[in-house]
Design a protein around this motif. Structure first.
Motif, PDB file in Angstrom:
ATOM      1  N   HIS A  16       0.797  -1.201  -0.300  1.00  0.00           N
ATOM      2  CA  HIS A  16      -0.053   0.010   0.132  1.00  0.00           C
ATOM      3  C   HIS A  16       0.859   1.432   0.117  1.00  0.00           C
ATOM      4  CE1 HIS A  16      -3.848  -2.086   0.521  1.00  0.00           C
ATOM      5  NE2 HIS A  16      -3.248  -3.004   1.128  1.00  0.00           N
ATOM      6  N   LEU A  17       1.905   1.251  -0.834  1.00  0.00           N
ATOM      7  CA  LEU A  17       2.802   2.401  -0.916  1.00  0.00           C
ATOM      8  C   LEU A  17       2.016   3.740  -1.347  1.00  0.00           C
ATOM      9  CD1 LEU A  17       5.904   0.691  -2.598  1.00  0.00           C
ATOM     10  CD2 LEU A  17       5.822   1.497  -0.239  1.00  0.00           C
ATOM     11  N   GLY A  18       2.396   4.925  -0.561  1.00  0.00           N
ATOM     12  CA  GLY A  18       1.592   6.050  -0.867  1.00  0.00           C
ATOM     13  C   GLY A  18       0.403   6.574  -0.208  1.00  0.00           C
ATOM     14  N   SER A  19       0.009   5.649   0.855  1.00  0.00           N
ATOM     15  CA  SER A  19      -1.213   5.691   1.626  1.00  0.00           C
ATOM     16  C   SER A  19      -1.213   7.291   2.051  1.00  0.00           C
ATOM     17  CB  SER A  19      -1.076   4.851   2.750  1.00  0.00           C
ATOM     18  OG  SER A  19      -2.180   5.005   3.621  1.00  0.00           O
ATOM     19  N   GLY A  20      -2.375   7.627   1.924  1.00  0.00           N
ATOM     20  CA  GLY A  20      -2.704   9.047   2.479  1.00  0.00           C
ATOM     21  C   GLY A  20      -2.707   9.114   3.920  1.00  0.00           C
ATOM     22  N   SER A  21      -2.677   8.001   4.392  1.00  0.00           N
ATOM     23  CA  SER A  21      -3.043   8.128   6.119  1.00  0.00           C
ATOM     24  C   SER A  21      -1.798   7.675   6.662  1.00  0.00           C
ATOM     25  CB  SER A  21      -4.066   6.948   6.483  1.00  0.00           C
ATOM     26  OG  SER A  21      -4.123   5.866   5.952  1.00  0.00           O
ATOM     27  N   GLY A  22      -0.530   7.371   5.879  1.00  0.00           N
ATOM     28  CA  GLY A  22       0.678   7.174   6.311  1.00  0.00           C
ATOM     29  C   GLY A  22       0.833   5.981   7.196  1.00  0.00           C
ATOM     30  N   ILE A  23       0.110   4.795   6.661  1.00  0.00           N
ATOM     31  CA  ILE A  23       0.354   3.507   7.377  1.00  0.00           C
ATOM     32  C   ILE A  23       1.245   2.525   6.601  1.00  0.00           C
ATOM     33  CG2 ILE A  23      -2.083   3.889   8.371  1.00  0.00           C
ATOM     34  CD1 ILE A  23      -3.222   1.917   6.070  1.00  0.00           C
ATOM     35  N   ASP A  24       1.770   3.190   5.510  1.00  0.00           N
ATOM     36  CA  ASP A  24       2.828   2.217   4.705  1.00  0.00           C
ATOM     37  C   ASP A  24       4.141   2.354   5.208  1.00  0.00           C
ATOM     38  OD1 ASP A  24       2.399   4.809   4.021  1.00  0.00           O
ATOM     39  OD2 ASP A  24       3.212   4.522   1.815  1.00  0.00           O
ATOM     40  N   LEU A  25       4.459   1.109   5.881  1.00  0.00           N
ATOM     41  CA  LEU A  25       5.857   1.235   6.511  1.00  0.00           C
ATOM     42  C   LEU A  25       7.106   1.194   5.607  1.00  0.00           C
ATOM     43  CD1 LEU A  25       5.119  -1.637   9.302  1.00  0.00           C
ATOM     44  CD2 LEU A  25       4.873   1.021   9.472  1.00  0.00           C
ATOM     45  N   LEU A  26       6.954   0.912   4.520  1.00  0.00           N
ATOM     46  CA  LEU A  26       7.828   0.607   3.505  1.00  0.00           C
ATOM     47  C   LEU A  26       8.255   1.970   2.693  1.00  0.00           C
ATOM     48  CD1 LEU A  26       7.508  -2.780   2.038  1.00  0.00           C
ATOM     49  CD2 LEU A  26       9.368  -1.912   3.669  1.00  0.00           C
ATOM     50  N   ARG A  27       7.407   3.033   2.717  1.00  0.00           N
ATOM     51  CA  ARG A  27       7.630   4.324   2.029  1.00  0.00           C
ATOM     52  C   ARG A  27       9.127   5.048   2.321  1.00  0.00           C
ATOM     53  NH1 ARG A  27       3.677   9.209   2.235  1.00  0.00           N
ATOM     54  NH2 ARG A  27       2.090   7.819   2.442  1.00  0.00           N
ATOM     55  N   GLY A  28       9.468   4.853   3.612  1.00  0.00           N
ATOM     56  CA  GLY A  28      10.755   5.742   3.771  1.00  0.00           C
ATOM     57  C   GLY A  28      11.612   4.854   4.507  1.00  0.00           C
ATOM     58  N   TRP A 335       2.234  -4.897   5.070  1.00  0.00           N
ATOM     59  CA  TRP A 335       3.231  -4.002   5.346  1.00  0.00           C
ATOM     60  C   TRP A 335       2.588  -2.674   5.807  1.00  0.00           C
ATOM     61  CZ3 TRP A 335       8.669  -5.158   5.825  1.00  0.00           C
ATOM     62  CH2 TRP A 335       8.958  -6.640   5.574  1.00  0.00           C
ATOM     63  N   VAL A 336       1.692  -2.909   6.593  1.00  0.00           N
ATOM     64  CA  VAL A 336       0.887  -1.315   6.943  1.00  0.00           C
ATOM     65  C   VAL A 336       0.585  -1.461   8.397  1.00  0.00           C
ATOM     66  CG1 VAL A 336      -0.038  -1.012   4.654  1.00  0.00           C
ATOM     67  CG2 VAL A 336      -1.351  -2.178   6.162  1.00  0.00           C
ATOM     68  N   HIS A 337       0.509  -0.672   9.174  1.00  0.00           N
ATOM     69  CA  HIS A 337       0.266  -0.394  10.644  1.00  0.00           C
ATOM     70  C   HIS A 337      -0.639   0.640  10.519  1.00  0.00           C
ATOM     71  CE1 HIS A 337       0.669   0.098  14.794  1.00  0.00           C
ATOM     72  NE2 HIS A 337       1.462  -1.112  14.919  1.00  0.00           N
ATOM     73  N   ALA A 338      -2.024   0.298  10.812  1.00  0.00           N
ATOM     74  CA  ALA A 338      -3.088   1.376  11.093  1.00  0.00           C
ATOM     75  C   ALA A 338      -3.274   1.716  12.564  1.00  0.00           C
ATOM     76  CB  ALA A 338      -4.363   0.657  10.287  1.00  0.00           C
ATOM     77  N   GLY A 339      -2.284   1.075  13.469  1.00  0.00           N
ATOM     78  CA  GLY A 339      -2.843   1.512  14.767  1.00  0.00           C
ATOM     79  C   GLY A 339      -3.322   0.408  15.585  1.00  0.00           C
ATOM     80  N   LEU A 369       6.398 -19.439   6.048  1.00  0.00           N
ATOM     81  CA  LEU A 369       5.993 -18.095   6.546  1.00  0.00           C
ATOM     82  C   LEU A 369       7.142 -17.179   7.387  1.00  0.00           C
ATOM     83  CD1 LEU A 369       3.838 -15.724   6.528  1.00  0.00           C
ATOM     84  CD2 LEU A 369       2.926 -17.124   8.464  1.00  0.00           C
ATOM     85  N   LEU A 370       7.663 -16.180   6.923  1.00  0.00           N
ATOM     86  CA  LEU A 370       8.823 -15.178   7.699  1.00  0.00           C
ATOM     87  C   LEU A 370       8.025 -14.184   8.381  1.00  0.00           C
ATOM     88  CD1 LEU A 370      11.385 -15.520   4.787  1.00  0.00           C
ATOM     89  CD2 LEU A 370      11.040 -17.452   6.744  1.00  0.00           C
ATOM     90  N   GLU A 371       8.475 -13.946   9.678  1.00  0.00           N
ATOM     91  CA  GLU A 371       8.249 -12.960  10.291  1.00  0.00           C
ATOM     92  C   GLU A 371       9.427 -11.982  10.500  1.00  0.00           C
ATOM     93  OE1 GLU A 371       6.194 -11.428  14.592  1.00  0.00           O
ATOM     94  OE2 GLU A 371       6.041 -13.588  13.912  1.00  0.00           O
ATOM     95  N   LEU A 372       9.331 -10.837   9.728  1.00  0.00           N
ATOM     96  CA  LEU A 372      10.595  -9.910   9.437  1.00  0.00           C
ATOM     97  C   LEU A 372      10.821  -8.887  10.519  1.00  0.00           C
ATOM     98  CD1 LEU A 372      10.663 -10.384   5.532  1.00  0.00           C
ATOM     99  CD2 LEU A 372      11.730 -11.446   7.130  1.00  0.00           C
ATOM    100  N   LEU A 373       9.569  -8.242  11.240  1.00  0.00           N
ATOM    101  CA  LEU A 373       9.748  -7.347  11.845  1.00  0.00           C
ATOM    102  C   LEU A 373       9.271  -7.695  13.454  1.00  0.00           C
ATOM    103  CD1 LEU A 373       7.875  -4.384   9.984  1.00  0.00           C
ATOM    104  CD2 LEU A 373      10.488  -4.752  10.348  1.00  0.00           C
ATOM    105  N   GLY A 374       9.997  -7.018  14.198  1.00  0.00           N
ATOM    106  CA  GLY A 374       9.670  -7.324  15.676  1.00  0.00           C
ATOM    107  C   GLY A 374       8.925  -5.923  16.010  1.00  0.00           C
ATOM    108  N   ALA A 375       9.346  -5.431  17.276  1.00  0.00           N
ATOM    109  CA  ALA A 375       8.905  -4.136  17.617  1.00  0.00           C
ATOM    110  C   ALA A 375       9.235  -2.930  16.463  1.00  0.00           C
ATOM    111  CB  ALA A 375       9.237  -3.736  19.185  1.00  0.00           C
ATOM    112  N   LEU A 376       8.364  -2.126  16.426  1.00  0.00           N
ATOM    113  CA  LEU A 376       8.649  -0.793  15.616  1.00  0.00           C
ATOM    114  C   LEU A 376       8.921   0.205  16.556  1.00  0.00           C
ATOM    115  CD1 LEU A 376       5.947  -1.035  12.991  1.00  0.00           C
ATOM    116  CD2 LEU A 376       8.407  -1.820  12.496  1.00  0.00           C
ATOM    117  N   PRO A 377       9.927   1.164  16.080  1.00  0.00           N
ATOM    118  CA  PRO A 377      10.333   2.431  17.130  1.00  0.00           C
ATOM    119  C   PRO A 377       9.249   3.351  16.698  1.00  0.00           C
ATOM    120  CG  PRO A 377      11.885   2.143  15.254  1.00  0.00           C
ATOM    121  CD  PRO A 377      11.071   0.899  15.160  1.00  0.00           C
ATOM    122  N   GLY A 378       9.072   4.306  17.906  1.00  0.00           N
ATOM    123  CA  GLY A 378       8.197   5.343  17.521  1.00  0.00           C
ATOM    124  C   GLY A 378       6.888   4.959  17.405  1.00  0.00           C
TER     125      GLY A 378
END
Length: 378
Positions: A16-28, A335-339, A369-378
């Protein structure tokens, strides 16, 4: 099987790259990008199984501008010797829409695992290919397939092998009263089509495309963030439905069965009025199994995304992930985090809706199935 026949492959979905609500974790740049690129070690092919771009939040030009830095870095990371196989999903269905339109003009049927040149697929696919080459190095090769692709071809026609698809055909027939499901139900009534009679990709496209087109047209004229807030709003509705302490949640639990009953009277059948974490999970699994049965698919492994619910995970009932005709269902997650989870469940590392998962298929054809992310900072 040989290594040459089955290149080691990593499958991800729902960036979901370019999400207007900023939930796309891979953008930056950050831990999410680092984790994904580290997982490419030893991989010869990356598959994005739909919803690479969030084209429902803004016009395509704006979405591409937001996504271009990631795509450039991805092209450099893969390099000219590796490829990106791109499938369209429901949020970037317009990636292949011009090509689908040409097929209908010619009266040609849509094959299950059709591969199309990016230049034929759409100007949008061409733009994605250009973005992959916009970095300092030589970018990856881009291939486009739709609605599915065989990662491991079946040894016999339709039996065995590893098949990947986004999973959005579930929108035509699953039990959850989502916008896409209601739109498909209205299209079925308009065309006089019974949901049980869907047998080909063209049958499914006939019901899902009108709703997708309407959402894309809405995004074409978006100037703010209200369209982009729709994903977060949906998650909030699910959370309130399952919050026993919430006054609004109690109101929703009273209203939903009445709305579903009205929809049934209007001729949209097969909807569930019990919207809980269990019913959502089961609806997704059984819905994908039903899609496989109606398309007469018999893969050893079927890899999907779409619902953002990864699996099978430790603690999941293995039988729930078995297809009725044999084979195993896999979901890459997102790869999105909506809270919060869309079911009101606690969202944290290990949660079925926690972002940052992928499916790897090696030369033996066995997905992991791989789990690539643990806790996210911020």
């Amino acid at each position: 099987m040989t290594d040459a026949a089955v290149p080691p492959t990593l499958v991800v979905s729902d960036l979901h790259l370019g999400s207007g609500s900023g939930i796309d974790l891979l953008r930056g740049p950050g831990p999410a990008q680092d984790a994904l690129f580290a997982a490419l070690d030893g991989v010869e092919r990356l598959v994005v199984a739909g919803d690479l771009l969030e084209l429902r939040h803004a016009p395509p030009r704006a979405i591409l501008e937001r996504a271009r830095p990631f795509l450039a870095r991805l092209g450099e990371a893969l390099g000219p010797d590796r490829e990106l196989l791109l499938l369209a999903g429901n949020h970037d269905h317009r990636m292949v829409r011009p090509w689908l339109h040409d097929l209908r003009l010619r009266g040609d049927p849509l094959a299950l695992a059709a591969e199309v040149d990016p230049a034929t697929a759409s100007p949008l696919a061409v733009a994605v290919g250009a973005a992959l080459h916009s970095g300092a190095g030589v970018g990856a090769r881009l291939r486009v397939a739709y609605p599915a692709a065989w990662l491991v071809p079946p040894p016999a026609e339709g039996t065995g092998g590893v098949l990947v698809t986004h999973g959005h055909y579930i929108d035509a027939l699953w039990r959850m009263p989502t916008f896409e499901r209601l739109s498909a139900g209205l299209a079925a009534r308009s065309h006089g089509v019974a949901i049980d009679a869907l047998r080909t990709p063209d049958d499914f496209e006939r019901l899902i495309s009108p709703g997708y087109g309407w959402m894309d047209a809405l995004a074409d004229h978006a100037t703010g963030t209200r369209v982009g807030a729709s994903q977060r709003a949906s998650a909030n509705v699910w959370a309130r439905l399952n919050d026993r302490r919430s006054v609004s949640g109690r109101g929703l639990r009273i209203a939903v069965p009445r709305v579903v009953a009205a929809l049934r009277r209007a001729g949209i059948d097969g909807l569930d009025d019990r919207l809980t974490p269990d019913t959502l999970r089961v609806a997704g699994l059984r819905g994908m199994d039903r899609v496989a049965r109606q398309l007469d698919l018999r893969p050893a492994h079927l890899i999907v995304g779409h619902t953002h619910r990864a699996g099978p995970l430790p603690g999941d009932a293995a039988w729930e992930w078995r297809l009725e005709r044999g084979g195993t269902l896999w979901n890459t997650g997102s790869w999105v985090h909506a809270g919060g989870a869309p079911t009101g469940e606690r969202l944290g590392p290990g949660s079925p809706y926690w972002p940052g998962r992928a499916v790897r298929v090696d030369a033996d054809g066995a997905p992991r199935l791989l789990e690539l992310l643990g806790a996210l900072p911020g």
